[in-house]
Design an enzyme around this catalytic site. Structure first.
Site, mmCIF file in Angstrom:
data_model
loop_
_atom_site.group_PDB
_atom_site.id
_atom_site.type_symbol
_atom_site.label_atom_id
_atom_site.label_comp_id
_atom_site.label_asym_id
_atom_site.label_seq_id
_atom_site.Cartn_x
_atom_site.Cartn_y
_atom_site.Cartn_z
ATOM 1 N N GLY A 47 0.677 -1.265 -0.020
ATOM 2 C CA GLY A 47 -0.007 -0.120 0.052
ATOM 3 C C GLY A 47 0.618 1.196 0.216
ATOM 4 O O GLY A 47 2.096 1.217 0.385
ATOM 5 N N GLN A 52 3.430 9.686 1.274
ATOM 6 C CA GLN A 52 4.510 9.149 1.056
ATOM 7 C C GLN A 52 5.374 9.212 -0.148
ATOM 8 O O GLN A 52 6.512 8.695 -0.350
ATOM 9 C CB GLN A 52 4.213 7.515 1.231
ATOM 10 C CG GLN A 52 3.774 7.041 2.719
ATOM 11 C CD GLN A 52 3.535 5.604 2.613
ATOM 12 O OE1 GLN A 52 2.508 5.015 2.319
ATOM 13 N NE2 GLN A 52 4.499 4.854 2.850
ATOM 14 N N CYS A 89 6.399 -0.288 7.288
ATOM 15 C CA CYS A 89 6.037 0.858 6.122
ATOM 16 C C CYS A 89 7.177 1.247 5.218
ATOM 17 O O CYS A 89 8.422 1.462 5.768
ATOM 18 C CB CYS A 89 5.637 1.962 7.216
ATOM 19 S SG CYS A 89 5.294 3.459 6.366
ATOM 20 N N LEU A 90 6.888 1.563 4.109
ATOM 21 C CA LEU A 90 7.967 2.024 2.970
ATOM 22 C C LEU A 90 8.428 3.197 3.478
ATOM 23 O O LEU A 90 9.823 3.456 3.069
ATOM 24 C CB LEU A 90 7.319 2.007 1.618
ATOM 25 C CG LEU A 90 6.836 0.893 0.962
ATOM 26 C CD1 LEU A 90 5.881 1.155 -0.167
ATOM 27 C CD2 LEU A 90 7.823 -0.079 0.762
ATOM 28 N N HIS A 131 -3.828 1.391 7.881
ATOM 29 C CA HIS A 131 -2.626 1.899 7.749
ATOM 30 C C HIS A 131 -2.365 3.160 6.803
ATOM 31 O O HIS A 131 -1.767 4.132 7.187
ATOM 32 C CB HIS A 131 -1.594 0.884 7.399
ATOM 33 C CG HIS A 131 -0.062 1.215 7.400
ATOM 34 N ND1 HIS A 131 0.904 0.724 8.036
ATOM 35 C CD2 HIS A 131 0.501 2.268 6.354
ATOM 36 C CE1 HIS A 131 1.969 1.427 7.861
ATOM 37 N NE2 HIS A 131 1.860 1.961 6.900
ATOM 38 N N GLU A 132 -2.893 3.191 5.763
ATOM 39 C CA GLU A 132 -3.007 4.156 4.726
ATOM 40 C C GLU A 132 -3.837 5.250 5.114
ATOM 41 O O GLU A 132 -3.270 6.410 4.853
ATOM 42 C CB GLU A 132 -3.188 3.713 3.334
ATOM 43 C CG GLU A 132 -2.758 2.326 2.840
ATOM 44 C CD GLU A 132 -1.007 2.564 2.862
ATOM 45 O OE1 GLU A 132 -0.522 3.698 2.819
ATOM 46 O OE2 GLU A 132 -0.449 1.324 3.026
ATOM 47 N N HIS A 135 -1.933 7.447 7.472
ATOM 48 C CA HIS A 135 -0.901 8.210 6.766
ATOM 49 C C HIS A 135 -1.538 9.739 6.481
ATOM 50 O O HIS A 135 -0.703 10.686 6.407
ATOM 51 C CB HIS A 135 -0.408 7.562 5.657
ATOM 52 C CG HIS A 135 0.699 6.628 5.723
ATOM 53 N ND1 HIS A 135 2.087 7.030 6.359
ATOM 54 C CD2 HIS A 135 1.129 5.277 5.387
ATOM 55 C CE1 HIS A 135 2.924 6.427 6.388
ATOM 56 N NE2 HIS A 135 2.371 5.041 5.897
HETATM 57 ZN ZN ZN Z 1 3.182 3.262 5.671
#
Ligand code: ZN
Length: 162
Positions: A47, A52, A89-90, A131-132, A135
């Protein structure tokens, strides 16, 4: 389409800011969505949220392994149950930890045509949606990680990165 740079929580304050609602789904937003999908796959993520890639807009993409979902202005309208799993998380590379999330969520959003959609997510998809959407509100999984469960890359079992 183009790859975008993924922001890192140690350098980019944008990850701590509130993203703005999308008022009109125009070409700029469609290009953003396409670039986010490409960037997510290139980074082997499950995701990605617009902050991000440095854009403070309420836009997310998710692929939980079953389908690709692109959402604009997503809002959790219902949450049920509880699950606890490893999360990554990226934008927080190399760090993983246990996070509690609802087992099931219902999300309302707009699709690429600007039409309202209703998404029901269970298990991994529910986690990814939470999670998204976090963000978009400047929240990172490390804010919610259960005490004592934070681990680094070498000993984590490579859970999905978002
Ligand atoms: Zn993340």
């Amino acid at each position: 389409m183009a790859l975008r740079n993924i922001t890192n929580y140690q350098n980019d304050d944008i990850l701590r800011k509130q993203a703005r609602e999308v008022e009109i789904v125009n070409n700029k937003i469609l290009t953003l969505l396409a670039d986010m999908v490409e960037t997510m796959y290139a980074a082997d993520g499950a995701g990605l949220a617009a902050p991000q890639v440095g854009i403070l807009r309420r836009v997310v993409v998710i692929d939980d392994g079953t389908e690709l979902i692109k959402l604009i202005n997503p809002v959790i309208v219902e949450a049920h149950g509880e699950q606890q799993e490893m999360e990554g998380c990226l934008s927080v590379p190399g760090v993983y930890g246990q996070v509690k999330r609802p087992m099931k969520v219902i999300v309302e959003a707009l699709d690429e045509k600007g039409l309202p959609v209703h998404i029901e997510g269970k298990g991994l998809l529910a986690r990814a949606l939470c999670h998204e959407i976090d963000h978009l509100n400047g929240i990172l999984f490390i804010d919610k990680v259960l005490p004592g469960t934070l681990v680094h890359d070498d000993i984590a079992q490579n859970p999905a990165k978002k």
